[in-house]
Design a protein around this motif. Structure first.
Motif, PDB file in Angstrom:
ATOM      1  N   ASN A 119      25.311  74.240  70.991  1.00 31.36           N
ATOM      2  CA  ASN A 119      26.767  73.601  71.256  1.00 31.36           C
ATOM      3  C   ASN A 119      26.465  71.942  70.833  1.00 31.36           C
ATOM      4  O   ASN A 119      25.818  71.485  70.896  1.00 31.36           O
ATOM      5  CB  ASN A 119      27.303  73.468  72.434  1.00 31.36           C
ATOM      6  N   ALA A 120      27.921  71.520  70.455  1.00 30.77           N
ATOM      7  CA  ALA A 120      27.933  70.143  70.056  1.00 30.77           C
ATOM      8  C   ALA A 120      29.444  69.999  70.233  1.00 30.77           C
ATOM      9  O   ALA A 120      30.410  70.422  70.348  1.00 30.77           O
ATOM     10  CB  ALA A 120      27.700  69.839  68.371  1.00 30.77           C
ATOM     11  N   LEU A 121      29.590  68.628  70.631  1.00 30.99           N
ATOM     12  CA  LEU A 121      30.990  68.016  70.728  1.00 30.99           C
ATOM     13  C   LEU A 121      31.465  67.251  69.409  1.00 30.99           C
ATOM     14  O   LEU A 121      30.615  66.380  69.025  1.00 30.99           O
ATOM     15  CB  LEU A 121      31.124  66.946  71.978  1.00 30.99           C
ATOM     16  N   LEU A 122      32.236  67.838  68.965  1.00 29.21           N
ATOM     17  CA  LEU A 122      32.994  67.102  67.756  1.00 29.21           C
ATOM     18  C   LEU A 122      34.066  66.073  68.062  1.00 29.21           C
ATOM     19  O   LEU A 122      34.990  66.592  68.473  1.00 29.21           O
ATOM     20  CB  LEU A 122      33.374  68.209  66.799  1.00 29.21           C
ATOM     21  N   VAL A 123      34.016  65.161  67.438  1.00 23.85           N
ATOM     22  CA  VAL A 123      35.187  64.030  67.631  1.00 23.85           C
ATOM     23  C   VAL A 123      35.617  64.005  66.344  1.00 23.85           C
ATOM     24  O   VAL A 123      35.066  63.158  65.557  1.00 23.85           O
ATOM     25  CB  VAL A 123      34.692  62.723  68.328  1.00 23.85           C
ATOM     26  N   ILE A 124      37.184  64.472  66.026  1.00 28.33           N
ATOM     27  CA  ILE A 124      37.467  64.332  64.813  1.00 28.33           C
ATOM     28  C   ILE A 124      38.736  63.377  64.500  1.00 28.33           C
ATOM     29  O   ILE A 124      39.604  63.367  65.369  1.00 28.33           O
ATOM     30  CB  ILE A 124      37.999  65.648  64.365  1.00 28.33           C
TER      31      ILE A 124
ATOM     32  N   ILE B 226      28.942  64.586  67.514  1.00 27.42           N
ATOM     33  CA  ILE B 226      29.117  64.435  66.118  1.00 27.42           C
ATOM     34  C   ILE B 226      30.631  63.745  65.814  1.00 27.42           C
ATOM     35  O   ILE B 226      31.634  64.528  66.271  1.00 27.42           O
ATOM     36  CB  ILE B 226      28.923  65.664  65.433  1.00 27.42           C
ATOM     37  N   LEU B 227      30.390  62.754  65.335  1.00 29.14           N
ATOM     38  CA  LEU B 227      31.936  62.035  64.749  1.00 29.14           C
ATOM     39  C   LEU B 227      32.119  62.625  63.325  1.00 29.14           C
ATOM     40  O   LEU B 227      31.317  62.566  62.580  1.00 29.14           O
ATOM     41  CB  LEU B 227      31.810  60.555  64.790  1.00 29.14           C
ATOM     42  N   VAL B 228      33.548  62.778  63.205  1.00 28.97           N
ATOM     43  CA  VAL B 228      34.052  63.112  61.924  1.00 28.97           C
ATOM     44  C   VAL B 228      35.223  62.236  61.407  1.00 28.97           C
ATOM     45  O   VAL B 228      36.012  61.613  62.343  1.00 28.97           O
ATOM     46  CB  VAL B 228      34.887  64.612  61.940  1.00 28.97           C
ATOM     47  N   GLN B 229      34.892  61.519  60.428  1.00 31.05           N
ATOM     48  CA  GLN B 229      35.621  60.544  59.776  1.00 31.05           C
ATOM     49  C   GLN B 229      36.385  60.967  58.513  1.00 31.05           C
ATOM     50  O   GLN B 229      35.813  61.335  57.638  1.00 31.05           O
ATOM     51  CB  GLN B 229      34.882  59.299  59.562  1.00 31.05           C
ATOM     52  N   HIS B 230      38.070  60.788  58.534  1.00 34.17           N
ATOM     53  CA  HIS B 230      38.517  61.222  57.277  1.00 34.17           C
ATOM     54  C   HIS B 230      38.742  59.967  56.445  1.00 34.17           C
ATOM     55  O   HIS B 230      39.088  58.938  56.882  1.00 34.17           O
ATOM     56  CB  HIS B 230      40.116  61.794  57.951  1.00 34.17           C
ATOM     57  N   VAL B 231      38.278  60.176  55.340  1.00 31.38           N
ATOM     58  CA  VAL B 231      38.573  59.050  54.358  1.00 31.38           C
ATOM     59  C   VAL B 231      39.406  59.725  53.470  1.00 31.38           C
ATOM     60  O   VAL B 231      39.215  60.688  52.624  1.00 31.38           O
ATOM     61  CB  VAL B 231      37.120  58.454  53.669  1.00 31.38           C
ATOM     62  N   ALA B 232      40.594  59.080  53.126  1.00 30.64           N
ATOM     63  CA  ALA B 232      41.581  59.876  51.981  1.00 30.64           C
ATOM     64  C   ALA B 232      41.075  59.681  50.519  1.00 30.64           C
ATOM     65  O   ALA B 232      40.192  58.687  50.229  1.00 30.64           O
ATOM     66  CB  ALA B 232      42.895  58.841  52.089  1.00 30.64           C
TER      67      ALA B 232
ATOM     68  N   ILE C  86      42.244  54.960  54.168  1.00 33.25           N
ATOM     69  CA  ILE C  86      42.158  54.393  52.858  1.00 33.25           C
ATOM     70  C   ILE C  86      40.747  53.710  53.024  1.00 33.25           C
ATOM     71  O   ILE C  86      40.593  52.854  53.783  1.00 33.25           O
ATOM     72  CB  ILE C  86      43.172  53.393  52.451  1.00 33.25           C
ATOM     73  N   SER C  87      39.678  54.066  52.047  1.00 31.96           N
ATOM     74  CA  SER C  87      38.366  53.844  52.024  1.00 31.96           C
ATOM     75  C   SER C  87      38.442  51.999  52.208  1.00 31.96           C
ATOM     76  O   SER C  87      39.170  51.594  51.335  1.00 31.96           O
ATOM     77  CB  SER C  87      37.602  54.328  51.077  1.00 31.96           C
ATOM     78  N   GLY C  88      37.768  51.411  52.815  1.00 28.02           N
ATOM     79  CA  GLY C  88      37.596  49.897  52.736  1.00 28.02           C
ATOM     80  C   GLY C  88      38.417  49.183  53.584  1.00 28.02           C
ATOM     81  O   GLY C  88      38.561  48.111  53.597  1.00 28.02           O
ATOM     82  N   THR C  89      39.356  49.949  54.270  1.00 27.51           N
ATOM     83  CA  THR C  89      40.399  49.275  55.109  1.00 27.51           C
ATOM     84  C   THR C  89      40.150  49.531  56.822  1.00 27.51           C
ATOM     85  O   THR C  89      39.222  50.362  57.110  1.00 27.51           O
ATOM     86  CB  THR C  89      41.884  50.023  54.823  1.00 27.51           C
ATOM     87  N   PRO C  90      40.473  48.699  57.397  1.00 25.34           N
ATOM     88  CA  PRO C  90      40.205  48.719  58.916  1.00 25.34           C
ATOM     89  C   PRO C  90      40.672  50.022  59.526  1.00 25.34           C
ATOM     90  O   PRO C  90      40.162  50.658  60.508  1.00 25.34           O
ATOM     91  CB  PRO C  90      40.826  47.592  59.437  1.00 25.34           C
TER      92      PRO C  90
ATOM     93  N   VAL D 216      31.706  62.322  56.955  1.00 23.95           N
ATOM     94  CA  VAL D 216      32.766  62.039  56.284  1.00 23.95           C
ATOM     95  C   VAL D 216      33.429  63.231  55.653  1.00 23.95           C
ATOM     96  O   VAL D 216      32.750  63.992  55.241  1.00 23.95           O
ATOM     97  CB  VAL D 216      32.490  60.840  55.326  1.00 23.95           C
ATOM     98  N   LYS D 217      34.959  63.334  55.976  1.00 28.28           N
ATOM     99  CA  LYS D 217      35.340  64.472  55.058  1.00 28.28           C
ATOM    100  C   LYS D 217      36.518  63.883  54.412  1.00 28.28           C
ATOM    101  O   LYS D 217      37.171  62.642  54.614  1.00 28.28           O
ATOM    102  CB  LYS D 217      36.199  65.474  56.161  1.00 28.28           C
TER     103      LYS D 217
END
Length: 89
Positions: free
Chosen positions: A5-10, A49-55, A64-68, A87-88
């Motif tokens: 098992n893992a905790l996904l933080v999306i 596990i952290l999941v990061q959406h990059v448009a 948007i990539s490169g923005t805060p 990264v997704k």
């Protein structure tokens, strides 16, 4: 086979919080609950596990990539500093 098992933080990213480009209702309450869940997972020896959406593309309204706004919220990173980031797009 042993079950894992893992905790996904999306998508706990700055653009979803006050001051971001797409703030969501009750984001701070949600963040607090997730920080609690991260602590419980770590106590149980469960990976986080952290999941990061990059448009994809320059015309996206947020993440948007490169923005805060694309960055994972600092409180989440502090709660899981060693968690891998997937990264997704």
């Amino acid at each position: 086979m042993k079950e894992k098992n893992a905790l996904l933080v999306i998508d706990l990213q700055n653009d979803y919080f006050p001051g971001g480009k797409f703030p969501l209702w009750n984001a701070e309450v949600c963040k607090a609950k997730i920080i609690h869940s991260i602590a419980a997972a770590k106590k149980a020896g469960m990976p986080v596990i952290l999941v990061q959406h990059v448009a994809a593309g320059a015309t996206a309204p947020f993440f948007i990539s490169g923005t805060p706004g694309v960055e994972i919220v600092s409180d989440i990173r502090a709660a899981a500093p060693d968690a891998p980031v997937v990264v997704k797009h």
